[in-house]
Write a protein that holds these residues in place. Structure first.
Motif, PDB file in Angstrom:
ATOM      1  N   ALA A  86      58.197  78.547 -19.985  1.00 24.51           N
ATOM      2  CA  ALA A  86      57.851  80.559 -19.895  1.00 24.51           C
ATOM      3  C   ALA A  86      56.617  80.991 -20.641  1.00 24.51           C
ATOM      4  N   GLY A 121      55.710  84.478 -21.352  1.00 21.69           N
ATOM      5  CA  GLY A 121      55.877  85.248 -22.718  1.00 21.69           C
ATOM      6  C   GLY A 121      55.925  86.335 -21.947  1.00 21.69           C
ATOM      7  N   GLY A 122      54.945  86.627 -21.697  1.00 17.30           N
ATOM      8  CA  GLY A 122      55.119  88.711 -21.500  1.00 17.30           C
ATOM      9  C   GLY A 122      54.571  88.896 -20.739  1.00 17.30           C
ATOM     10  N   THR A 123      54.565  89.842 -19.955  1.00 21.75           N
ATOM     11  CA  THR A 123      53.363  91.063 -19.414  1.00 21.75           C
ATOM     12  C   THR A 123      53.326  92.461 -19.677  1.00 21.75           C
ATOM     13  N   HIS A 145      55.721  95.323 -16.905  1.00 21.89           N
ATOM     14  CA  HIS A 145      56.308  94.452 -17.878  1.00 21.89           C
ATOM     15  C   HIS A 145      57.141  93.647 -17.537  1.00 21.89           C
ATOM     16  N   THR A 171      59.042  89.777 -18.719  1.00 21.10           N
ATOM     17  CA  THR A 171      58.939  88.296 -18.359  1.00 21.10           C
ATOM     18  C   THR A 171      58.715  87.309 -16.992  1.00 21.10           C
ATOM     19  N   GLU A 188      56.817  81.456 -26.506  1.00 19.34           N
ATOM     20  CA  GLU A 188      57.192  82.064 -26.944  1.00 19.34           C
ATOM     21  C   GLU A 188      56.748  83.119 -27.748  1.00 19.34           C
ATOM     22  N   HIS A 189      56.516  84.402 -28.061  1.00 14.17           N
ATOM     23  CA  HIS A 189      56.327  85.676 -28.474  1.00 14.17           C
ATOM     24  C   HIS A 189      56.397  85.939 -29.683  1.00 14.17           C
TER      25      HIS A 189
END
Length: 308
Positions: free
Chosen positions: A31, A33-35, A135, A137, A186-187
């Motif tokens: 994963a 994570g996030g953007t 934005h 993942t 993972e966030h």
């Protein structure tokens, strides 16, 4: 004379491949994570995607990020939140260099500010959106790759890929950007990622921003939590593209990441109370025995000097 027949093992045709493929174990996914990045250009002018050493050129191989039209200039309430995020990140980056202090903050007092997203606008400006918030993942392979935001949308090719823009040459480019979130795995609100809170402002149309990201797998085990995540370090550089001055390339925002094969394990250990008592008794007993020995030696020397 004895004849010996030499048996030659058959080799797989792949062994003779001049361009060997990446081993299957390297294409295991993780994963991303996030953007959450805001670029100072409309969404129809920019595109974001990933290409890595596996050369998977499908535009949606790793997932698809959301593109939300917005405004680059922040409102007063948004600016307060953004300044707080930047101040906290800069403080932790400058003052806390150890893994325990920098990566994992047990005191969660700052999470109310840091982990909270920028609030939405209450009043929309009387003009068309001039920025794009990208934005979401993505799922990436555990190999080196390049996540980039540049002019145009992704077009896959047999070797590599290209970005095509219908407005090329018709509109001014501006790759000023604001990174609200950029994480792997993972966030976790308590983890402070180095690029979060980064803001770059430029007036040049052909500005190229490059971030070199080194990612490492991290297992965290404390008395409060047990979790697997990723941390990263980063270096950055930027330059203006000018072919007349031999500064070649394509303007945009590039994140060149490499996931390290070595992992880090952070374990918080504590001493049981009974072991503490045993050690305390040992220390007290040692002090008592040492003081008795010193007293005997001093008394003996005193008696010898006074001829008792």
């Amino acid at each position: 004379m004895t004849l010996v027949r030499r048996i030659v093992g058959k080799r797989n045709l792949a062994d003779f491949d001049a361009f060997p493929k990446v081993p299957e174990t390297y294409t295991e996914t993780t994963a991303a994570g996030g953007t959450d990045i805001t670029v100072a250009m409309p969404c129809d002018m920019v595109g974001a995607d990933i290409i890595d050493v596996t050369n998977q050129n499908n535009a949606y191989t790793y997932g698809r990020l959301n593109e939300e039209p917005t405004y680059f200039e922040l409102t007063d309430s948004q600016q307060v939140q953004w300044d707080a995020v930047r101040d906290i990140n800069n403080y932790l980056r400058d003052e806390h260099h150890s893994l325990r202090d920098f990566l994992w903050r047990k005191d969660t007092r700052n999470q109310f500010v840091y982990g909270r997203p920028i609030p939405p606008r209450n009043i929309l400006p009387d003009k068309e959106p001039d920025a794009c918030r990208i934005h979401g993942t993505l799922i990436v392979n555990k190999v080196a790759g390049n996540f980039h935001i540049t002019v145009g949308k992704h077009i896959p090719l047999p070797i590599g890929h290209a970005h095509i823009s219908l407005t090329a040459g018709m509109t001014r480019y501006n790759f000023s950007h604001r990174i609200e979130r950029f994480s792997f795995g993972e966030h976790i609100p308590s983890i402070i990622n180095p690029l979060e809170g980064e803001e770059k402002i430029t007036t040049a149309e052909t500005h190229l921003f490059q971030y070199y990201v080194k990612v490492i797998s991290t297992d965290i085990q404390t008395t409060d939590i047990k979790m697997h995540t990723y941390q990263y370090s980063t270096t950055e550089k930027d330059r203006i593209i000018n072919h007349e001055k031999d500064s070649h390339g394509s303007p945009g925002i590039y994140f060149k990441y490499d996931i390290d094969a070595i992992g880090v394990r952070v374990v918080e250990e504590y001493m049981p109370f009974w072991k503490f008592l045993v050690r305390l008794c040992g220390i007290v007993g040692g002090i008592y025995a040492t003081s008795g020995l010193i007293n005997t030696i001093v008394t003996g020397i005193t008696d010898l000097v006074t001829c008792k």
